[in-house]
Write an enzyme that holds these catalytic residues in place. Structure first.
Site, PDB file in Angstrom:
ATOM      1  N   GLY A 157       8.292  27.167  -0.366  1.00 45.43           N
ATOM      2  CA  GLY A 157       9.473  27.114   0.485  1.00 45.43           C
ATOM      3  C   GLY A 157      10.073  28.494   0.607  1.00 45.43           C
ATOM      4  O   GLY A 157       9.777  29.390  -0.182  1.00 45.43           O
ATOM      5  N   ASP A 185       8.629  19.864  10.008  1.00 46.63           N
ATOM      6  CA  ASP A 185       8.219  21.255  10.159  1.00 46.63           C
ATOM      7  C   ASP A 185       7.315  21.475  11.369  1.00 46.63           C
ATOM      8  O   ASP A 185       7.385  22.526  12.016  1.00 46.63           O
ATOM      9  CB  ASP A 185       7.574  21.795   8.875  1.00 46.63           C
TER      10      ASP A 185
END
Length: 488
Positions: free
Chosen positions: A15, A237
């Protein structure tokens, strides 16, 4: 005063928090503020995400944002799809969320299909049939635990709830659950009933580009945090990556290249034809009333796992160089095969597959990498051809945008250009974070719409162009014949 925007972009393996501002020349910047590892591990009999670690890493990143001089900012969160958190009446987690790669859903489709037709499920939802879809996870979920849950939130919505106290279900991610009916633009009660869920357990459906709320800094007294307004972006995403793709006109397609390779087109019409069902294409809801008609392909996961099995002895760039120096197309593999979904050892999985199909077994790092890249390029070529057929006669893709981390692999990009016969425009690598940022900027009035925002991508971030070179098309025909035999 220049506004500061933060993209919290979390994938299956890592991340990051990316900081963005709009400059006087109209370009936008992107700066990595904080990066951290992510992954699931076995706990209580299941592969689970360390969700508390993710919240802590986001807080650490926001501290760095403030230290960089931004006392105020906007924040958007995107993550992977389908996985969820179950909350009790106090809003606390019942347990850490289980990963979509967990083995619990191995027989879920078979069991579910005994009660409900897969073709009817596709007609209702437009979503591909994959064992890890939320509907199948819920079907095998502990029913007592599910009944005890006050709320179910997808991963990015849960993170937003932790920081603001406001619970929503963002639509681009919600569509991947295979519980939404596009005709009704709402939850399908028949499907909810089948998995033991009701609408009261689901937070309100929300469009991307909606202000979620302010960061409740008082909940985190040990962190020095900026004043932050959270915006519900395209929280899946892939949806953010497509927004961050600098496509123009109608005749372009994309590959969002990361752990998965998502090959698709942006459209406004759902395709739930029998042909689309049989080819297992999906219609995921996109931002700004778009639809992501795409194919889910096993992507960089293959090479990531090979690298991990070799204890990261070689970088991805070195593996690509070794592949380039290795003879091409020595074996075919079906990258959709279940044996590659989450094997204990990817190298052994590939080798055993080749043994089983009586092909040359790749042994060296270069041979393994070459096998993976050759077959990904062939798969992209075959699926692009199918997608053109499924999206209507006369539609010919003349440009393929490859975005995401995989866009940095120049060797695979050129292989793909050769196999598809289509010009490849590779980049930006951070398309997901860019798409996250662009939704925030549209919401706050920096841009009027997606078309205007995408033009800025072209001026702000570099891309590389790969023109098709001579390619033996009989290889693709042999590959198709192999796939037909492998799946029969």
């Amino acid at each position: 005063m220049t506004e500061t925007y933060i993209a919290v972009d979390i994938g299956a393996s890592s991340g990051r928090l990316m900081k963005s501002e709009r400059q006087e020349n109209g370009q936008i910047t992107l700066e990595e503020i904080h990066r951290f590892k992510n992954g699931f591990r076995m706990k209580d009999g299941h592969n689970r995400w360390a969700i508390h670690q993710l919240t802590n890493e986001i807080l650490l990143g926001l501290e760095k944002v403030k230290k960089s001089g931004a006392t105020k900012c906007y924040v958007g969160i995107d993550t992977w799809a389908v996985d969820y958190c179950l909350l009790d009446k106090e809003g606390e987690l019942l347990e850490e969320p289980i990963s979509y790669r967990d083995a619990r859903t191995e027989q879920a489709i078979t069991q579910f299909s005994q009660q409900f037709s897969m073709e009817k499920l596709y007609e209702k939802t437009g979503i591909q049939i994959q064992p890890f879809n939320t509907i199948f996870q819920l079907f095998v979920e502990n029913k007592e635990k599910l009944a005890a849950a006050e709320k179910l939130l997808l991963i990015p919505d849960y993170l937003g709830y932790v920081f603001t106290g406001n619970a929503v279900t963002e639509k681009t991610n919600a569509s991947t659950m295979q519980l939404l009916n596009p005709d009704a633009q709402n939850w399908d009660d028949e499907l909810l009933s089948l998995v033991g869920l009701n609408q009261k357990q689901l937070a309100p459906l929300t469009d991307s580009g909606t202000v979620l709320g302010e960061l409740q800094r008082e909940k985190f007294p040990t962190f020095d945090l900026p004043c932050a307004t959270f915006i519900t972006v395209a929280t899946h995403d892939t949806a953010s990556a497509v927004i961050g793709t600098p496509g123009e006109g109608q005749d372009w397609a994309y590959i969002s290249s990361g752990t998965w390779s998502l090959l698709g087109v942006e459209t406004t019409v759902f395709n739930v034809s029998r042909e689309a069902f049989l080819e297992n294409y999906t219609n995921e809801w996109g931002a700004h009333n778009t639809i992501r008609f795409l194919k889910n392909i096993m992507g960089m996961w293959l090479i990531q796992e090979v690298a991990r099995m070799q204890e990261y002895r070689y970088s991805y760039a070195e593996l690509a160089d070794m592949a380039a120096a290795t003879p091409a197309f020595q074996q075919f593999i079906n990258v959709f095969d279940d044996s590659f979904l989450n094997p204990e050892n990817m190298i052994e999985a590939i080798q055993q597959y080749c043994e089983k199909t009586q092909q040359k077994v790749p042994k060296t790092a270069g041979e393994l990498a070459r096998c993976i890249y050759d077959n990904l390029a062939l798969c992209y070529a075959v699926e692009l051809e199918k997608m053109e057929e499924l999206t209507g006669t006369g539609r010919k893709i003349d440009k393929l945008h490859i975005v995401g981390g995989g866009s940095n692999n120049r060797f695979l990009n050129q292989l793909t250009a050769n196999a598809t016969g289509v010009t490849i425009e590779a980049g930006p690598g951070e398309a997901t974070a860019i798409g996250n940022i662009l939704v925030q900027m549209i919401t706050t009035g920096i841009f009027t719409d997606l078309k205007e925002a995408r033009k800025v991508i072209q001026h702000s971030f570099g891309v590389s162009i790969h023109q098709p070179e001579a390619f033996d098309q009989t290889i693709i025909e042999k590959y198709k014949k192999f796939l037909k035999g492998a799946t029969n």
